[in-house]
Design a protein around this motif. Structure first.
Motif, PDB file in Angstrom:
ATOM      1  N   LYS A 258      -4.975   6.751  -4.154  1.00 48.59           N
ATOM      2  CA  LYS A 258      -5.373   6.154  -2.879  1.00 48.59           C
ATOM      3  C   LYS A 258      -6.891   5.973  -2.857  1.00 48.59           C
ATOM      4  O   LYS A 258      -7.632   6.820  -2.386  1.00 48.59           O
TER       5      LYS A 258
ATOM      6  N   GLN B   4       1.184   3.973  -3.394  1.00 47.03           N
ATOM      7  CA  GLN B   4       0.999   5.426  -3.381  1.00 47.03           C
ATOM      8  C   GLN B   4       2.275   6.156  -3.784  1.00 47.03           C
ATOM      9  O   GLN B   4       2.229   7.153  -4.517  1.00 47.03           O
TER      10      GLN B   4
ATOM     11  N   ALA C 196       0.830  -1.210   0.000  1.00 48.15           N
ATOM     12  CA  ALA C 196       0.000   0.000   0.000  1.00 48.15           C
ATOM     13  C   ALA C 196       0.861   1.255   0.000  1.00 48.15           C
ATOM     14  O   ALA C 196       0.553   2.241  -0.678  1.00 48.15           O
TER      15      ALA C 196
ATOM     16  N   ARG D 101      -8.292  -0.991   7.949  1.00 50.40           N
ATOM     17  CA  ARG D 101      -7.376   0.127   8.195  1.00 50.40           C
ATOM     18  C   ARG D 101      -7.249   1.014   6.959  1.00 50.40           C
ATOM     19  O   ARG D 101      -7.334   2.242   7.048  1.00 50.40           O
ATOM     20  N   LEU D 102      -7.055   0.397   5.806  1.00 53.53           N
ATOM     21  CA  LEU D 102      -6.886   1.167   4.575  1.00 53.53           C
ATOM     22  C   LEU D 102      -8.182   1.875   4.180  1.00 53.53           C
ATOM     23  O   LEU D 102      -8.156   2.973   3.631  1.00 53.53           O
ATOM     24  N   SER D 103      -9.315   1.229   4.454  1.00 56.31           N
ATOM     25  CA  SER D 103     -10.613   1.852   4.131  1.00 56.31           C
ATOM     26  C   SER D 103     -10.795   3.151   4.901  1.00 56.31           C
ATOM     27  O   SER D 103     -11.342   4.128   4.384  1.00 56.31           O
TER      28      SER D 103
ATOM     29  N   ILE E 242      -6.865  -0.828  -2.658  1.00 54.11           N
ATOM     30  CA  ILE E 242      -7.103  -1.901  -1.686  1.00 54.11           C
ATOM     31  C   ILE E 242      -7.281  -3.227  -2.396  1.00 54.11           C
ATOM     32  O   ILE E 242      -6.734  -4.262  -1.975  1.00 54.11           O
TER      33      ILE E 242
ATOM     34  N   GLN F  11      -8.325   5.030   5.858  1.00 49.07           N
ATOM     35  CA  GLN F  11      -7.368   5.989   5.302  1.00 49.07           C
ATOM     36  C   GLN F  11      -7.882   6.647   4.028  1.00 49.07           C
ATOM     37  O   GLN F  11      -7.629   7.829   3.785  1.00 49.07           O
ATOM     38  N   ILE F  12      -8.578   5.879   3.199  1.00 49.07           N
ATOM     39  CA  ILE F  12      -9.002   6.415   1.895  1.00 49.07           C
ATOM     40  C   ILE F  12     -10.355   7.116   1.964  1.00 49.07           C
ATOM     41  O   ILE F  12     -10.819   7.668   0.966  1.00 49.07           O
TER      42      ILE F  12
ATOM     43  N   GLU G  59      -6.190  -5.198   7.553  1.00 48.22           N
ATOM     44  CA  GLU G  59      -5.609  -4.173   6.691  1.00 48.22           C
ATOM     45  C   GLU G  59      -6.653  -3.507   5.804  1.00 48.22           C
ATOM     46  O   GLU G  59      -6.561  -2.309   5.525  1.00 48.22           O
TER      47      GLU G  59
END
Length: 308
Positions: free
Chosen positions: A218, A212, A208, A297-299, A223, A301-302, A294
């Protein structure tokens, strides 16, 4: 909401809605979120107030000097958040009056403008020309002019994001490097006798990050790509380990064949197949655990800012 916390905040005059509370306390508009699964700050309080940069520095210095037990705080564009915790809910409730009293005293004595003032610009609030905006789950009273300006910035930022190139191929290269890092770690751990989720976490994190760094946008596609690459990398790591072990076994017995031929020969043995699928299953199990964590977590963030 926990019964003891609910009783406390209802007694303070706040309106309770599930795990949320809203109202006025010490002449400041506050929002409370109770998150019992949060080990750091299960009780999060947002205090709406306007402060200058100098006032923020003074408040920060005095809060540090007060050394309030298990207090985490952070200034926001709309005031300050207070994260509170203790060993038990009962212990936390017992000291809420004392600790909040100290905190509000520090805030008010340093000139933080509370109820009746816009937390964004500091001007007096005309309730006929203001809005109770929903800002990241908090209800915050803001001057309508400030609301319009904030929404304009959000709209401009969203337009720039949507018009930016996706760069899927560049991002994929970064994700592949992350997958290789995760696969290499999985290979080393397996040789050492371990199968864990650590390698999948490494693949996700590095993938990830480099997605970026290499110019990939992102978003949800990131994802999806990082998840797919991680799954493939973990599967190939198991296959790679078995290829190496089969090739080593063939060489030990003096057989002249490729690693694939040695693997195919071993595959005829039921015990070998059972061991292979067992290791593959465990690897996929740990990978799914890492993937779920993850992806969540990434969801976060975006997630794009929505207008207030």
């Amino acid at each position: 909401m926990n019964g003891k916390l609910k009783k406390y905040f209802e007694g303070a005059g706040l309106h309770i809605n599930g795990n949320y509370a809203y109202g006025m306390l010490n002449n400041y508009e506050i929002n409370v979120q109770v998150r019992m699964l949060d080990a750091v700050a299960p009780v999060l309080i947002h205090v709406s107030c306007f402060t200058t940069q100098v006032q923020k520095m003074q408040i920060d210095a005095e809060l540090r000097a007060e050394k309030i037990k298990q207090l985490n705080y952070q200034f926001t564009p709309y005031g300050i958040t207070l994260g509170l915790n203790d060993f038990t809910v009962g212990a936390l409730v017992k000291r809420l009056d004392r600790d909040l009293g100290k905190i509000f005293a520090i805030i008010s004595q340093n000139g933080a403008l509370g109820a009746g003032y816009c937390p964004v610009c500091g001007n007096p609030l005309d309730f006929a020309d203001s809005k109770k905006a929903n800002v990241e789950g908090f209800t915050i009273s803001i001057d309508n002019t400030c609301v319009q300006e904030i929404n304009a910035v959000i709209a401009e930022d969203e337009q720039e994001f949507q018009s930016a190139p996706n760069n899927y191929l560049k991002g994929l290269v970064g994700a592949l490097i992350g997958g290789l890092a995760g696969a290499a770690l999985a290979f080393v751990l397996y040789i050492a006798g371990f199968i864990s989720a650590l390698s999948a976490f490494v693949s996700f994190f590095v993938g990830a990050l480099l997605y970026q760094k290499f110019g990939g946008k992102k978003n949800g596609v990131m994802i999806g790509i990082v998840t797919a690459v991680t799954l493939v990398a973990m599967v190939l790591s198991v296959y790679g380990v078995y290829l190496v072990e089969c090739a080593a076994a063939a060489e030990e017995y003096g057989l002249q064949m490729t690693a694939k031929e040695a693997f195919d020969l071993c595959w005829e043995d039921a015990e070998f197949r059972g061991a292979f699928w067992g290791d593959m299953g465990m690897t996929l199990f740990f990978t799914v655990i890492a993937a779920v964590y993850e992806i969540v977590r990434l969801s976060k963030q975006i997630k794009r800012r929505s207008q207030i």
